[in-house]
Motif scaffolding. Structure first.
Motif, mmCIF file in Angstrom:
data_model
loop_
_atom_site.group_PDB
_atom_site.id
_atom_site.type_symbol
_atom_site.label_atom_id
_atom_site.label_comp_id
_atom_site.label_asym_id
_atom_site.label_seq_id
_atom_site.Cartn_x
_atom_site.Cartn_y
_atom_site.Cartn_z
ATOM 1 N N LEU A 1 0.822 -1.219 0.000
ATOM 2 C CA LEU A 1 0.000 0.000 0.000
ATOM 3 C C LEU A 1 0.856 1.269 0.000
ATOM 4 N N GLY A 2 2.148 1.105 -0.162
ATOM 5 C CA GLY A 2 3.017 2.288 -0.151
ATOM 6 C C GLY A 2 3.253 2.782 1.266
ATOM 7 N N LYS A 3 3.674 4.026 1.361
ATOM 8 C CA LYS A 3 4.030 4.606 2.665
ATOM 9 C C LYS A 3 2.815 4.801 3.567
ATOM 10 N N PRO A 4 2.996 4.590 4.880
ATOM 11 C CA PRO A 4 1.907 4.906 5.815
ATOM 12 C C PRO A 4 1.763 6.410 5.994
ATOM 13 N N TYR A 5 0.528 6.885 6.016
ATOM 14 C CA TYR A 5 0.251 8.309 6.223
ATOM 15 C C TYR A 5 -0.335 8.570 7.616
ATOM 16 N N VAL A 6 -1.368 7.788 7.949
ATOM 17 C CA VAL A 6 -2.092 8.028 9.206
ATOM 18 C C VAL A 6 -2.294 6.700 9.940
ATOM 19 N N ILE A 7 -1.881 6.661 11.209
ATOM 20 C CA ILE A 7 -2.040 5.471 12.042
ATOM 21 C C ILE A 7 -3.104 5.770 13.087
ATOM 22 N N LYS A 8 -4.138 4.970 13.173
ATOM 23 C CA LYS A 8 -5.190 5.238 14.157
ATOM 24 C C LYS A 8 -5.449 4.007 15.020
ATOM 25 N N VAL A 9 -5.582 4.240 16.315
ATOM 26 C CA VAL A 9 -5.945 3.153 17.226
ATOM 27 C C VAL A 9 -7.069 3.645 18.133
ATOM 28 N N MET B 1 -2.881 1.911 30.601
ATOM 29 C CA MET B 1 -3.824 1.472 29.563
ATOM 30 C C MET B 1 -3.313 1.806 28.155
ATOM 31 N N MET B 2 -2.977 3.074 27.930
ATOM 32 C CA MET B 2 -2.604 3.484 26.569
ATOM 33 C C MET B 2 -1.233 2.943 26.165
ATOM 34 N N ILE B 3 -0.486 2.430 27.122
ATOM 35 C CA ILE B 3 0.845 1.916 26.797
ATOM 36 C C ILE B 3 0.767 0.822 25.725
ATOM 37 N N HIS B 4 -0.288 0.020 25.789
ATOM 38 C CA HIS B 4 -0.501 -0.998 24.751
ATOM 39 C C HIS B 4 -0.664 -0.359 23.371
ATOM 40 N N ASP B 5 -1.318 0.779 23.354
ATOM 41 C CA ASP B 5 -1.579 1.445 22.080
ATOM 42 C C ASP B 5 -0.328 2.152 21.576
ATOM 43 N N PHE B 6 0.501 2.636 22.511
ATOM 44 C CA PHE B 6 1.784 3.224 22.099
ATOM 45 C C PHE B 6 2.644 2.136 21.446
ATOM 46 N N ASP B 7 2.581 0.934 21.995
ATOM 47 C CA ASP B 7 3.291 -0.160 21.335
ATOM 48 C C ASP B 7 2.658 -0.469 19.978
ATOM 49 N N MET B 8 1.336 -0.478 19.948
ATOM 50 C CA MET B 8 0.629 -0.838 18.712
ATOM 51 C C MET B 8 0.938 0.135 17.577
ATOM 52 N N VAL B 9 0.954 1.438 17.853
ATOM 53 C CA VAL B 9 1.221 2.390 16.766
ATOM 54 C C VAL B 9 2.653 2.241 16.246
ATOM 55 N N GLY C 1 -0.495 10.253 13.590
ATOM 56 C CA GLY C 1 -1.426 9.263 14.106
ATOM 57 C C GLY C 1 -2.233 9.767 15.261
ATOM 58 N N VAL C 2 -3.190 8.951 15.675
ATOM 59 C CA VAL C 2 -4.018 9.322 16.817
ATOM 60 C C VAL C 2 -4.504 8.058 17.535
ATOM 61 N N ILE C 3 -4.487 8.146 18.854
ATOM 62 C CA ILE C 3 -5.018 7.085 19.714
ATOM 63 C C ILE C 3 -6.136 7.684 20.545
ATOM 64 N N ASP C 4 -7.268 6.998 20.622
ATOM 65 C CA ASP C 4 -8.264 7.441 21.608
ATOM 66 C C ASP C 4 -8.583 6.303 22.564
ATOM 67 N N ASN C 5 -8.590 6.644 23.842
ATOM 68 C CA ASN C 5 -8.822 5.695 24.938
ATOM 69 C C ASN C 5 -9.990 6.164 25.775
ATOM 70 N N CYS C 6 -10.763 5.216 26.260
ATOM 71 C CA CYS C 6 -11.735 5.547 27.294
ATOM 72 C C CYS C 6 -11.816 4.356 28.246
ATOM 73 N N ARG C 7 -11.927 4.645 29.520
ATOM 74 C CA ARG C 7 -11.990 3.584 30.531
ATOM 75 C C ARG C 7 -13.338 2.857 30.510
ATOM 76 N N GLN C 8 -14.313 3.385 29.787
ATOM 77 C CA GLN C 8 -15.645 2.773 29.848
ATOM 78 C C GLN C 8 -16.340 2.746 28.491
ATOM 79 N N ALA C 9 -16.473 1.554 27.935
ATOM 80 C CA ALA C 9 -17.264 1.337 26.719
ATOM 81 C C ALA C 9 -18.248 0.222 27.065
ATOM 82 N N PRO C 10 -19.451 0.578 27.457
ATOM 83 C CA PRO C 10 -20.354 -0.416 28.052
ATOM 84 C C PRO C 10 -20.654 -1.624 27.157
ATOM 85 N N TYR C 11 -20.364 -1.494 25.866
ATOM 86 C CA TYR C 11 -20.680 -2.580 24.926
ATOM 87 C C TYR C 11 -19.558 -3.606 24.828
ATOM 88 N N GLY C 12 -18.477 -3.404 25.567
ATOM 89 C CA GLY C 12 -17.406 -4.403 25.520
ATOM 90 C C GLY C 12 -16.062 -3.775 25.201
#
Lengths: 340, 340, 340, 340
Positions: free
Chosen positions: C146-154, C177-185, C229-240
């Motif tokens: 897909l060529g170069k990455p432009y935007v990474i979102k988690v 919590m977000m440390i997992h996402d810092f690794d993921m990006v 890139g951008v990461i968004d975290n929330c401690r509560q997502a009632p749907y899982g």
């Protein structure tokens, strides 16, 4: 011929209004120049004026006799379709005819013969062929890239049963409802049906039994190219208009999902909710109604091939007759048993 | 009974190994204490040791005679199932038996009668009932919240045809492959099948015809509760294991999609690509194989109801026989025509 | 080295139990031979016996001193990770260490240096890299098609906030919590983070503010390769457990959907309902926990490359520190401002 | 007022033609009675005649002066919007104005003040609010059934970068492209933006840098109601027009998927392929363009509330200015810093 196809509309009921509105709004190279309906009244005339139909009449003969009409749209009651086709053919008008041409094979053949003798073009209104998703499925099959078709499947369910007054005169589920699916399987398979076997039940409403009809039916089919298939119909799917097709081929399958009212979904602690399928045929096949007319107009004006011709009008009726016979007699019925 | 169910495994082939591994790893209140297989060799013994099966033998009688065995798993070749069931019953061992019990109705009945007389518990290995998606569909139907079932549909396709050596002895598509779907429709409908009608074709490989078999088949069904249904099978779906079920009810429908290899998808200027369905039954029904054994163990240890009993072992075989007869004779076949 | 990796498990809490059970059941070429936990009691010993761990102790030194231990799993409390890493390194044991190594950069560097000097292998437990869907996304990016990455979102949300007792000592949302996402990006981008900017809010529970923490946060990132890139975290997502990643590249995008509890859906006159996302990390990353251990064992036994090494343990902590600093100071923070 | 709203169309370019065609075909209680465009030529006149616009002129004053015009549609070049609004207000014509009103806050305020003083109605053309999926998302949030909004997310990507000639005069990505998303987040959140923080990059085409612009940007936002949010934009998404919104609330989330070209999908041994998102705004927001005009006409004729008023025209411009300032200055920017 002129740059613009001049259309005489026969019938100003629901489907006639739909086609006339579509022609006036979306088909730049066509215009409805006259509307004939025996029940013409002030309301219908007001509507016709609103969408710029310059002339209305109760007499269909005016349409056939007018030199300013290039083509007719037969949107009148089913029992008049064959007769109007023959009159239009005699008057050398091209014909767009709503389905079914007739419920009697001999009458259909007579009408088609008249059309062929006159050398005019005929398109039958099997609108679902023009749906973007069904068409995408068929185009993949027809491309041959998945190899030979093995299994053709159509699931087709209405949101709710029609009034019993309508059921009484509808000709039954095979002629009235599943006929669209008989056309669809031929379209998808690219092949004729050779045998059908029907399983039916009265589940939605016991009144269907009073009219010697079923409200739920499954028909398995054999095709000339060796493929087999199945259609399931039900008069009542409370969640909306369920319209899915699927073709399993040698190298893969191609199918479609329903079109939804919108693409939003809600996730909560209890469930995930998304939108329902579009409600009924006006919602689902809205774009397809326009597309079929554009193709008809292009076929007449530009000499392109008619996408749904006379044989396509005849065969679904023959399959419907066979399916009904199979249900009655409790056995598979070959199409060769039905007048052709 | 002890806190832990002590299992004697009959058969160390593919399915025996699968069940034994699952018991040792995932079912804390059960353990395989002996394995009997006539083809026992060094490899099989090494595998048994690896998963902590303390004893192996070539002689099944050792299993039946051991006072340390509470239940047997019959995972041997199909022709031994009924006989082993009777031996286990005589030895008062509970029984988990892989499907089918036998291909002969009388033999199945004899084995079930022996089980009932002995008062031991019997579960038949129709694993798909324990799949989380199929089970979710059935639970909605069984809850009654959608009202009566109208139409039961099962689409079931293998990724590719088995070797012809296997096909030759498989008993044909209805007994070998569609039998799972005959169980599934009974499970979904909560009702027995009363009539079937079969359409079949040889499309995948002409060799199927040599063995008097078809590779593609559609069977329509009638149920005792009035519902109707349809199963379509094909030996070859190159995209993977296609396993979808659907029930249209009075107030709505419930269905499931395939499980995919992963949930990623790629969007490019050319197309949008997502993952394929899981490859075959080991991938798709992995969790279900564990769940069925857990339920069996719980039924024996805690006196819970067996989820798939003797009648559930018999009926799919009768439906398969009827489906095959329908194909041969070109007519619908009532289940009352088949020995019961 | 032996055919089978002999593992010493440090910590028998939730994550230690999980890894130990996975090793014993799913990793044929590894076995847990000793468990050390200062809180060892009868229940833990019973559990250890059940899964065939031959020896338990309260003293971690036994693990480091044992000649029968090839590798240690550091699953003890976070404050012991770095110290245990150094002891294991001194004892020439390979190391699988749960994240984070430490919350202090200097301590992490000291521990990594010890590991490198000892020449043992180190894997850090960023389990999400082994999830089949996230891995599929990353593999597409890494393939370059897909060529170069432009935007990474988690997008990463827990089903509900943890107890405040835990929040108090957790180190805050970025480290916990977000440390997992810092690794993921970093994993998705194939590149290091160079700058972050944080927006946070206390929305779920005002008590988070008392602990100088936020419960909802959005962090934008710049990468060394030019991508943002951008990461968004929330401690509560009632749907899982909401776990989605996405990478927009030059020639297209690749993303994943959540894994659902099952694939069934119900359609009624009111709505269409499908299953929720899997509940939390044990359900979602079940398979990934096994996969990461298999990779570690393969890396040690077969000399394959470690998939998540020391730098991968260090960088997410540095990013977390930067993200927290950005929130406090209300400005973008460059990673060069953080000790490296 | 008459039963039918008489519209004067200012501007016969792409967007003017779109609105005029929609009014004539789909809005029965409105009609375009005059078109004014300084570049009026034979082609434009022919098009106007085709869709039954009775009069064309080069002079906008004719529109303002005509007693037969009830409302104007300002579809002319952006620099004329505010001036035409004031002229229309002076002439007591209701106003539908394409976005943006102006790029200068003072000019916008002056124009809005003129409208308010005149007592005419003003609707600003933020068409995405009328998309059926985005509207469904917002209606769920506005209903309050999910509780308070926590996180507002918008992903918005064009299929490809516009010509550099356009970029040069576009005002930059925030004013030209992301302005729609600034409106969307206000619409979804039901709250004003109070602070923004921008991360941007030139990734698609280095020429963007020459015009002091970026082609890829992520803006995080704070809202007056406490919620936080993020918008990501890219000028190039080769797979089509990517338009997704999502709101995480206290009790759940609501989001939407892209609309696809069709619902067919192909499964093969290699992959599963489905259709791409609709190509660009004309395809995606086709129905929304009609819906916004219907709402405007209803608001004027029936005294209903205008769905997108003056403040809705002003705020997105202020947010765009703040976002641009944030990018330049490398820091979060409060909306209170921008002229209001």
């Amino acid at each position: 011929m002129a740059d613009k196809l001049r259309i005489g509309m026969l019938g100003g009921g629901r489907i006639g209004k739909l086609h006339a509105t579509n022609v006036q709004n979306f088909v730049p190279n066509a215009e409805v120049v006259i509307l004939a309906d025996p029940f013409l009244n002030a309301d219908m005339e007001a509507w016709a004026k609103e969408i710029n139909i310059p002339h209305c009449t109760k007499d269909p003969e005016e349409v056939f006799n007018s030199p300013d009409v290039d083509a007719v749209f037969i949107c009148s009651s089913t029992d008049t379709h064959a007769e109007f086709m023959m009159k239009a053919a005699a008057a050398k008008k091209h014909i767009f005819c709503e389905k079914p041409i007739h419920t009697d094979v001999a009458k259909i053949k007579e009408a088609i013969a008249a059309v062929e003798n006159a050398g005019v073009k005929l398109q039958v209104g099997f609108v679902r062929r023009f749906d973007r998703s069904h068409k995408a499925v068929r185009d993949v099959v027809a491309s041959g890239k998945l190899g030979k078709p093995y299994v053709i499947k159509v699931c087709s369910r209405d949101p709710g049963a029609p009034p019993m007054e309508y059921v009484k005169v509808s000709g039954g589920i095979f002629v009235d409802m599943m006929i669209h699916d008989f056309d669809m399987v031929r379209y998808l398979a690219g092949s004729d049906v050779t045998e059908v076997s029907t399983t039916g039940a009265v589940l939605v409403d016991p009144q269907f039994a009073e009219y010697d009809d079923v409200d739920t039916a499954i028909v398995t089919l054999k095709f000339a190219n060796g493929a087999i298939g199945v259609i399931d119909n039900c008069r009542q799917a409370p969640y909306g208009y369920d319209q899915r097709v699927e073709v399993l081929c040698e190298k893969g399958s191609v199918q479609d999902n329903n079109h939804l009212e919108n693409e939003a979904f809600i996730s909560t602690a209890e469930t995930v909710e998304s939108a329902k399928p579009t409600y009924f045929f006006l919602e689902r096949y809205n774009d397809a109604f326009v597309a079929e007319v554009k193709d008809f107009v292009a076929a007449v004006l530009d000499g392109k091939e008619i996408p749904v011709g006379g044989k396509d009008g005849l065969e679904p009726v023959r399959i419907a007759i066979a399916a009904k016979k199979s249900l009655k007699e409790g056995r598979p019925v070959k199409l060769s048993e039905i007048e052709s």
